[in-house]
Motif scaffolding. Structure first.
Motif, mmCIF file in Angstrom:
data_model
loop_
_atom_site.group_PDB
_atom_site.id
_atom_site.type_symbol
_atom_site.label_atom_id
_atom_site.label_comp_id
_atom_site.label_asym_id
_atom_site.label_seq_id
_atom_site.Cartn_x
_atom_site.Cartn_y
_atom_site.Cartn_z
ATOM 1 N N ARG A 221 37.583 29.370 32.445
ATOM 2 C CA ARG A 221 38.346 29.567 33.522
ATOM 3 C C ARG A 221 36.959 29.933 34.640
ATOM 4 N N PRO A 222 36.134 28.843 35.596
ATOM 5 C CA PRO A 222 35.523 29.279 36.782
ATOM 6 C C PRO A 222 36.099 29.997 37.585
ATOM 7 N N LEU A 223 35.882 30.973 38.484
ATOM 8 C CA LEU A 223 36.804 31.725 39.297
ATOM 9 C C LEU A 223 35.090 31.599 40.548
ATOM 10 N N ALA A 234 39.537 45.438 37.682
ATOM 11 C CA ALA A 234 41.147 46.269 37.605
ATOM 12 C C ALA A 234 40.547 46.331 35.828
ATOM 13 N N LEU A 235 40.273 45.067 35.369
ATOM 14 C CA LEU A 235 40.218 44.982 33.885
ATOM 15 C C LEU A 235 38.901 46.172 33.238
ATOM 16 N N GLN B 94 43.979 31.357 44.099
ATOM 17 C CA GLN B 94 43.744 32.011 43.554
ATOM 18 C C GLN B 94 44.741 32.590 42.253
ATOM 19 N N ALA B 96 46.737 29.297 40.571
ATOM 20 C CA ALA B 96 46.035 27.948 40.233
ATOM 21 C C ALA B 96 45.551 28.299 39.802
ATOM 22 N N ALA B 97 43.870 28.790 40.364
ATOM 23 C CA ALA B 97 42.916 29.192 39.979
ATOM 24 C C ALA B 97 43.052 30.202 38.680
ATOM 25 N N LEU B 98 43.960 31.540 38.245
ATOM 26 C CA LEU B 98 43.698 32.279 37.144
ATOM 27 C C LEU B 98 44.636 31.752 36.499
ATOM 28 N N GLY B 99 45.309 30.593 36.557
ATOM 29 C CA GLY B 99 46.294 29.912 35.451
ATOM 30 C C GLY B 99 47.974 31.168 35.945
ATOM 31 N N LEU B 134 43.076 24.980 40.924
ATOM 32 C CA LEU B 134 42.968 23.325 39.744
ATOM 33 C C LEU B 134 41.336 23.118 40.382
ATOM 34 N N GLN B 136 39.235 24.477 41.800
ATOM 35 C CA GLN B 136 38.274 25.724 41.034
ATOM 36 C C GLN B 136 37.824 26.055 39.884
ATOM 37 N N ALA B 137 38.755 26.307 39.278
ATOM 38 C CA ALA B 137 39.311 27.031 37.519
ATOM 39 C C ALA B 137 39.122 25.378 36.799
ATOM 40 N N ARG B 138 39.001 24.302 37.622
ATOM 41 C CA ARG B 138 39.185 23.058 36.099
ATOM 42 C C ARG B 138 40.256 23.084 35.735
ATOM 43 N N ASP B 139 41.376 22.701 36.039
ATOM 44 C CA ASP B 139 42.646 23.003 35.706
ATOM 45 C C ASP B 139 43.063 21.452 36.189
ATOM 46 N N ILE B 230 46.503 39.345 40.893
ATOM 47 C CA ILE B 230 45.190 38.968 40.427
ATOM 48 C C ILE B 230 44.950 40.078 39.331
ATOM 49 N N ALA B 231 44.956 41.073 40.116
ATOM 50 C CA ALA B 231 44.409 42.100 38.489
ATOM 51 C C ALA B 231 45.312 42.320 37.586
ATOM 52 N N ALA B 234 45.388 38.840 35.411
ATOM 53 C CA ALA B 234 44.069 38.529 34.648
ATOM 54 C C ALA B 234 44.507 39.337 33.870
ATOM 55 N N LEU B 235 44.811 41.021 33.849
ATOM 56 C CA LEU B 235 45.415 41.407 32.692
ATOM 57 C C LEU B 235 46.401 40.790 31.737
ATOM 58 N N ASP B 238 44.003 38.255 29.864
ATOM 59 C CA ASP B 238 43.017 39.006 28.436
ATOM 60 C C ASP B 238 43.856 39.877 27.397
#
Lengths: 244, 244
Positions: A221-223, A234-235, B94, B96-99, B134, B136-139, B230-231, B234-235, B238
């Motif tokens: 996903r482009p962020l 954070a990761l 953010q 929506a962008a991360l999913g 969305l 931004q993140a192509r979703d 966000i952190a 994302a974790l 991941d």
């Protein structure tokens, strides 16, 4: 404010400090401190501890501080292609809050030249934003900041001095190897490279690869730069904690 | 914009759509499209694909879309104590962008009551912010949003229906167990609970624990709600990718 940050020059040899302005207002109007209360306090780039409130006047608060250990410098440094000013403004405090030892800002082909004209690269502007992040996260270690307009000179000549001995990782949305699998041992420092929103160009990626940067990704996903930096920093911290 | 998002009603049975307003301006003035160019396009909550530019007029762009698969719903849902409006404003795009599949906003003792009065809980306000994320993140998958003023009713009565079968994790700064070690198998959905900046109170933590939420942490630094979300999101992503 989860921490009252003081400059070393504000504290006398007995640990006494007299605050006015923003911090005093916060103590009085938000935390509503009374004499005898204690708050967390720290010295910029120095030790952290506890302060007892000695006196509260209308505009001044007198503290008596007792410091303990000094936090260690965060083990993550960030090499970041300069984002647009609106994004950079949001990033400063969040990077300081997450814990970044050194923020190395650089140029890249897909960074617009006028981004370097922003007042957000002025220490008088970003300094208070970094401190806001430290006050949030209860840290005293102010991230170092350096600005490098020439990417190639930075990578070829300056990086070994700025971040010697660090594990080097470059974030790449097309890469499936995880951040965690790139962090391999205890006590490592990590230098994390994050490109512009349009990505590094092939020359830039090649230069990073030839200087020891290994690719790692957090999905396709482009962020936005700020979202990506927060997620990636954070990761890296999470991966380092597993070895701690 | 990394994706032009269309409502299903805007596209005819041959895949033709005629855009004006914001998206047309972006195509013309930022992407500078010409007839014959292609751009990525998707249908809200539907398939994603490619659109060929058929015509460009001053205020209108005509596209011919060819759609392929529909993105799967992000496997992370977020149960979030309502943050202050300034932080919530930054979060929508953010997340929506991360999913995030479902954003479940709730009350907690340390949430100020007036936070619920913000216009940022109005679908007309947060909807465009989600779409920005969305794009931004192509979703294409718009996060579902629900607002629950009664925390206990939410956890006891509603959560099994809103997020059935999910692995449940509550973020806790005092917990050393990592997010990754709480995600244990392929194909899991994760429901991640993130408290207010002052933390959940003991009753709230106990209620979450008794409803299957296991604690996990990303270190002791107190973070602003947006940085923390966000952190953490994302974790979780991941950790899920490792099982994918």
């Amino acid at each position: 404010l989860n921490l009252i940050l003081l400059d070393a020059s504000e504290v006398d040899s007995d640990g006494r400090a007299s605050l006015d302005g923003r911090r005093a207002r916060h103590l009085v109007t938000v935390l509503r401190v009374k004499p005898g209360d204690t708050v967390r306090a720290g010295i910029l780039d120095g030790p952290i501890g506890v302060a007892r409130v000695d006196q509260v006047n209308t505009a001044t608060v007198c503290l008596r501080c007792a410091f303990e250990g000094t936090p260690s410098r965060p083990a993550v440094d960030l090499l970041l292609a300069l984002p647009r000013p609106k994004v950079l403004r949001r990033l400063w405090a969040q990077l300081a809050a997450l814990g970044v030892g050194h923020v190395i800002l650089t140029n890249a082909e897909r960074v617009e030249r006028n981004y370097f004209d922003t007042h957000l690269l002025d220490p008088g502007v970003y300094g208070p934003l970094l401190i806001e992040g430290l006050e949030q996260a209860r840290d005293t270690r102010v991230p170092r900041v350096s600005i490098h307009r020439r990417f190639r000179v930075l990578v070829e000549d300056d990086l070994d001095r700025l971040a010697s001995g660090s594990r080097r990782i470059v974030a790449d949305p097309s890469e499936s190897t995880s951040i965690a699998s790139r962090v391999r041992g205890p006590g490592e420092r990590v230098l994390l490279a994050v490109g512009p929103e349009g990505g590094w160009n092939p020359f830039e990626l090649e230069l990073l690869a030839s200087h020891g940067f290994e690719r790692a990704g957090i999905g396709p996903r482009p962020l936005r730069s700020d979202t990506a930096c927060i997620a990636l920093v954070a990761l890296v911290h999470d991966a380092l904690r597993r070895w701690a």
